[in-house]
Enzyme design. Structure first.
Site, PDB file in Angstrom:
ATOM      1  N   GLY A   1       0.805  -1.212   0.000  1.00  0.00           N
ATOM      2  CA  GLY A   1       0.000   0.000   0.000  1.00  0.00           C
ATOM      3  C   GLY A   1       0.833   1.255   0.000  1.00  0.00           C
TER       4      GLY A   1
ATOM      5  N   HIS B   1      -0.600   4.788   7.172  1.00  0.00           N
ATOM      6  CA  HIS B   1      -1.397   3.565   7.243  1.00  0.00           C
ATOM      7  C   HIS B   1      -2.888   3.873   7.357  1.00  0.00           C
ATOM      8  CE1 HIS B   1       2.600   2.304   8.759  1.00  0.00           C
ATOM      9  NE2 HIS B   1       2.343   1.243   8.032  1.00  0.00           N
TER      10      HIS B   1
ATOM     11  N   SER C   1       1.304  -6.608  13.534  1.00  0.00           N
ATOM     12  CA  SER C   1       1.597  -6.632  14.965  1.00  0.00           C
ATOM     13  C   SER C   1       0.836  -7.743  15.676  1.00  0.00           C
ATOM     14  CB  SER C   1       1.225  -5.288  15.605  1.00  0.00           C
ATOM     15  OG  SER C   1       1.902  -4.230  14.990  1.00  0.00           O
TER      16      SER C   1
END
Length: 581
Positions: free
Chosen positions: A59, A224, A448
């Site tokens: 992205g 993000h 994560s």
């Protein structure tokens, strides 16, 4: 929220198809599609030169894969959209590079929790294998005042590109790993980046991450999809650039007479016309301050999907290191993302394949529980997976307020991964079971969450492997829970009260430990209550760990934390199963 229009096929194929398109365009690049790794065409001829590796979520194209090539990266690893690559893929890239390398490997890690965790796992494995490897974590975001920064530190933004270029140039010259690391660290120490966002981005299949009024912009916006540090009224290009440069110059303590390198980076959807205006204003205003830009790079380098916005990055050039920095930036590279590359001509030689590193098969380890206990463990796992899958949409909604809106989807992949292997898992061997669940988490989740759950179950497996035949099983599970929790606190850098899943796990663990000798029904009731109390306590808390730490606007923190809610959900499912067994 209605999904926006995107030119894609299947959402799950976006990353692999995009990487394939890159390597079709530049056929000299080598693509290991199963691991989402892109390799430099000269990787087999770099035996006596330090290799440089970097990776991160997709992205952000052309970062990271677009900067693979002679004089820049030896290998790049791509994760899912806005998620760090899993450690197994990073390990595979390191092993591929190490097969043809004697000079050492430098790993450049963007400072995001998921990247630090997954690269950390791979780095530890590489060091254990005797690979000569070093790492540097890049974080140069200056949008958040120092007094408000969390223990995670600054985000890694466009400055990663300068770090890669300088390190790659030194590696190509044959410098030692320690020398390259020194200059990479100097680069990071002398950089600062500030961002302005005009619009949010949208992940394929979803709507915009957040809404901006026509007269508002996000100052200090991330890459993000997360909101910025503060929301301000739209201003002219001159005023916006002045604000950005003021913050950067304060961070770097720039004064008249200093020299700098400039990057003007497009988030992806800003027009080239506007980008040119920003570059013009940046150079003009620096000159007016008596600060001389010696090199200027402008383009689409590190994006945030279809967001409109701009980064300005300055690299301060200390007099003693100015020539080495500039010469490294001027050295030739054929990386597609850097101007002047020549990868459109395919190689005619046949590439020799890399040997796949075979994983050691695990034997049945530690003690074996009876079939009834194994059946109970299976029921607990089944019901925990079912409860998480049912909450996918709600978890995504909770995560969308201050994350990237995929918490539920990520955990659903984990749950479905477990369900797919349910008939094959060794339920009567708890230690081996947790090891295999850790593998499923790492492979199916990424980011994560994948790393944290992988660490949680891996540590739990290690603790259970020391279980003795006659040891009380309730005490063993309590000790295992505490050990696993301590591990994710150690590597994730978060702690209870930071608005993470730890706020549900920690009270559950402490209550379990306190009541370990109590009747089972009391343990179940009190652990469940403590877990939900911890989850509810995350309302209104400013996050101090993970991606949400960069969001300081209180209106995004009114709901419970998605990770804490998910943990409370599966803990409750397990507790009810045991109670009803």
């Amino acid at each position: 929220m209605a999904a926006l229009k995107h030119l894609i096929n299947k959402i799950d194929d976006t990353v692999t198809e995009s990487l394939s398109g890159l390597c079709c365009t530049y056929p000299q690049l080598e693509l290991l599609l199963a691991h989402k790794i892109v390799l430099s065409p000269d990787i087999r001829n770099q035996k006596d030169k330090v290799a440089v590796i970097c990776g991160g979520g997709s992205g952000h194209e052309p970062f990271v894969a677009g900067f693979v090539g002679t004089g820049m990266l030896t290998a790049a690893i791509a994760g899912s959209i806005f998620a760090s690559p899993p450690s197994k893929h990073i390990t595979h890239a390191i092993n591929c590079v190490a097969q043809n390398n004697t000079a050492g490997i430098l790993v450049i890690v963007p400072n995001y929790t998921g990247d630090c965790l997954n690269f950390g796992i791979a780095l530890e494995k590489a060091k254990q294998a005797g690979i000569n490897i070093a790492e540097i974590i890049v974080g140069e975001d200056c949008s958040i005042p120092k007094k408000e920064q969390s223990s995670i530190g600054k985000r890694g933004l466009t400055g990663m590109i300068l770090t890669i270029k300088i390190a790659g140039a030194l590696a190509e010259r044959g410098e030692t790993l320690s020398e390259i690391l020194k200059y990479a660290e100097l680069t990071v120490e002398n950089m600062a980046t500030y961002a302005i966002g005009l619009s949010a981005c949208s992940i394929p299949g979803q709507g915009y991450m957040f809404e901006l009024a026509p007269d508002e912009i996000e100052a200090g916006m991330g890459i993000h999809g997360e909101a910025g540090y503060e929301r301000i009224k739209i201003k002219s290009a001159s005023e916006i650039v002045a604000l950005m440069l003021q913050r950067i110059c304060e961070e770097l303590k720039l004064i008249s007479g200093d020299n700098v390198v400039v990057i003007v980076n497009n988030f992806g959807a800003l027009s080239q016309l506007e980008q040119g205006i920003v570059a013009h204003e940046t150079i003009k205003q620096l000159n007016n301050k008596g600060i001389q830009p010696l090199r200027v790079y402008s383009g689409i380098l590190v994006t945030s999907l279809n967001s409109a916005g701009i980064h300005i990055t300055l690299l301060k050039l200390p007099e003693y290191h100015k020539n080495i920095f500039l010469s490294c930036l001027d050295d030739a590279t054929n990386a597609p993302g850097w101007p002047g590359c020549f990868y459109s001509i395919p190689l005619v030689v046949t590439r020799s394949p890399f040997n796949e590193v075979e994983e050691k098969k695990l034997d049945k380890i530690s003690i074996q529980v009876d079939s009834q206990c194994g059946y109970l463990i299976k029921l607990c796992l089944q019901n925990a997976c079912k409860s998480i899958i049912e909450k996918e949409t709600y978890l995504n909604e909770l995560d969308r307020t201050c994350g990237d809106g995929d918490c539920g989807t990520t955990l659903k992949r984990f749950a479905m991964g477990i369900q797919e292997h349910l008939d094959d898992l060794p339920f009567t061997y708890p230690s081996l079971l947790l090891t295999q669940i850790a593998d499923i988490a790492e492979e199916s989740m990424g980011g994560s969450s994948g790393a944290l759950y992988c660490l949680f179950f891996t540590t739990g497996a290690k603790e259970l492997s020391s279980l003795k035949e006659n040891e009380d099983i309730t005490s063993a599970w309590s000790r295992t829970f505490c050990s696993a929790l301590d591990c994710i606190i150690k590597y994730g850098k978060a702690k209870p009260g930071d608005r993470t899943m730890l706020d549900a796990l920690d009270p559950a663990c402490r209550t379990f430990k306190k009541l370990v000798t109590a009747p089972l029904i009391d343990i179940i009731q009190n652990v469940t209550t403590a877990t939900w109390q911890g989850c509810e306590a995350t309302k209104g808390i400013k996050a101090r760990a993970g991606r949400a730490t960069y969001i300081k606007q209180e209106n995004y923190m009114q709901q419970v934390d998605a990770g804490a809610y998910a943990a409370a959900t599966w803990i409750t499912a397990v507790a009810k199963t045991i109670k009803n067994f």
